[in-house]
Write a protein that holds these residues in place. Structure first.
Motif, PDB file in Angstrom:
ATOM      1  N   THR A  71       0.718  -1.226  -0.121  1.00  0.00           N
ATOM      2  CA  THR A  71       0.186   0.073  -0.014  1.00  0.00           C
ATOM      3  C   THR A  71       1.023   1.321  -0.023  1.00  0.00           C
ATOM      4  OG1 THR A  71      -1.735  -1.278   1.136  1.00  0.00           O
ATOM      5  CG2 THR A  71      -1.846   1.486   1.249  1.00  0.00           C
ATOM      6  N   ARG A  72       0.412   2.403  -0.869  1.00  0.00           N
ATOM      7  CA  ARG A  72       1.078   3.708  -0.934  1.00  0.00           C
ATOM      8  C   ARG A  72       1.134   3.976   0.428  1.00  0.00           C
ATOM      9  NH1 ARG A  72       1.832   6.660  -5.405  1.00  0.00           N
ATOM     10  NH2 ARG A  72       0.175   5.681  -6.537  1.00  0.00           N
ATOM     11  N   ALA A  73       2.355   4.763   0.883  1.00  0.00           N
ATOM     12  CA  ALA A  73       2.358   5.525   2.284  1.00  0.00           C
ATOM     13  C   ALA A  73       1.895   6.908   2.146  1.00  0.00           C
ATOM     14  CB  ALA A  73       3.766   5.629   2.839  1.00  0.00           C
ATOM     15  N   ALA A  74       1.695   7.525   3.123  1.00  0.00           N
ATOM     16  CA  ALA A  74       0.927   8.880   2.922  1.00  0.00           C
ATOM     17  C   ALA A  74       1.923  10.003   2.408  1.00  0.00           C
ATOM     18  CB  ALA A  74       0.818   9.400   4.559  1.00  0.00           C
ATOM     19  N   SER A  75       3.256   9.670   2.356  1.00  0.00           N
ATOM     20  CA  SER A  75       4.201  10.327   1.569  1.00  0.00           C
ATOM     21  C   SER A  75       3.845  10.307   0.135  1.00  0.00           C
ATOM     22  CB  SER A  75       5.672  10.146   2.010  1.00  0.00           C
ATOM     23  OG  SER A  75       6.000   8.895   1.425  1.00  0.00           O
ATOM     24  N   GLY A  76       3.000   9.505  -0.343  1.00  0.00           N
ATOM     25  CA  GLY A  76       2.882   9.264  -1.928  1.00  0.00           C
ATOM     26  C   GLY A  76       3.867   8.046  -2.293  1.00  0.00           C
ATOM     27  N   ASP A  77       4.738   7.550  -1.561  1.00  0.00           N
ATOM     28  CA  ASP A  77       5.705   6.607  -2.066  1.00  0.00           C
ATOM     29  C   ASP A  77       5.482   5.334  -1.630  1.00  0.00           C
ATOM     30  OD1 ASP A  77       7.608   8.519  -3.194  1.00  0.00           O
ATOM     31  OD2 ASP A  77       8.329   8.922  -0.934  1.00  0.00           O
ATOM     32  N   PHE A  78       5.992   4.317  -2.159  1.00  0.00           N
ATOM     33  CA  PHE A  78       5.641   2.861  -1.990  1.00  0.00           C
ATOM     34  C   PHE A  78       6.791   2.385  -1.175  1.00  0.00           C
ATOM     35  CE2 PHE A  78       2.716   3.206  -5.470  1.00  0.00           C
ATOM     36  CZ  PHE A  78       1.620   2.691  -5.059  1.00  0.00           C
ATOM     37  N   GLY A  79       6.788   2.412   0.199  1.00  0.00           N
ATOM     38  CA  GLY A  79       8.022   1.794   1.116  1.00  0.00           C
ATOM     39  C   GLY A  79       7.500   0.451   1.099  1.00  0.00           C
TER      40      GLY A  79
END
Length: 243
Positions: free
Chosen positions: A121-129
């Motif tokens: 799931t995509r993180a709140a930052s917009g990145d896929f960690g």
């Protein structure tokens, strides 16, 4: 008091039996018995304990209490049986909930012989960690399709057991901090969820040049497939043996 003790023994026995069945599900056997035989044995022992407790209560004139206890334990047994029967869907639901709470957790959504599918799931930052295991060491990484290779920070490479002090930093790379040189290595394994890739080419950055390790195309391009679906990244690749 004796009947209460017997009923608690029944509860512990049922719960323990379900746990053992779940743990040994992939192996197909428990102590030389197949899962059906072991499940039947647990059920028979539970019934014997239950009947014994009920007869003890009746003998002491506690019929109403016995009926209530019987209803409670029958409902509990049904819940445990349903939980074991639908353990895989329930596990997936739990993983999805965890993925929403903690982005980066790799959810194993499907599996066919030799192939596993994983969602991030995509993180709140917009990145896929994503939480990956590199050479068996857990590392936090960012999925970066713009990176031609997996890139490890100096600290991550050291944690993964690479000889960072003896590497040759001679590969020119561009980073957010400017142009630098990285060391070329080959990782024994990179695992994300139930997906594994072996002998993965990678780069190690010098100290202080990279904040987070990158899961780049030297890993992603080896997968059977990967695609972005809104706020989810779906990866499909070779499955870890035994999972």
């Amino acid at each position: 008091m004796r009947s209460d003790l017997l009923l608690w023994i029944l509860l512990v026995g049922l719960f323990g039996g379900v746990v053992v069945l779940a743990v040994h599900h992939e192996q197909g056997q428990v102590a030389g018995l197949d899962l059906n035989q072991f499940g039947a044995l647990v059920g028979q022992l539970s019934i014997a304990i239950f009947v014994g407790a009920a007869l003890w209560s009746v003998a002491r004139g506690r019929i109403a209490e016995s009926l209530l206890a019987a209803l409670f334990w029958l409902v509990l047994a049904a819940v445990l049986a349903l939980g074991y029967t639908y353990r895989e869907p329930l596990t997936q639901v739990g993983q999805r909930v965890l993925a929403e709470i903690a982005p980066g957790y790799a959810v194993n959504v499907a599996r066919s012989p030799g192939i596993a599918s994983v969602e991030v799931t995509r993180a709140a930052s917009g990145d896929f960690g994503v939480r990956a295991a590199v050479n068996g060491t857990g590392l936090n990484m960012l999925v970066d399709t713009g990176a031609t290779s997996v890139v490890l920070t100096h600290e991550a490479a050291q944690a993964a057991g690479l000889p960072v002090d003896f590497l040759k930093y001679d590969v020119p790379v561009d980073t957010a901090g400017g142009r630098t040189r990285a060391a070329s290595v080959v990782l024994d394994s990179v695992v994300v969820g139930n997906i594994v890739e072996r002998r993965v080419p990678a780069l190690v950055s010098p100290p202080g040049m990279l904040r987070t390790s990158l899961l780049g195309m030297s890993f992603l391009s080896r997968l059977e497939a990967f695609e972005f679906r809104g706020d989810r990244l779906v990866m499909r690749g070779a499955a870890v043996a035994g999972r």
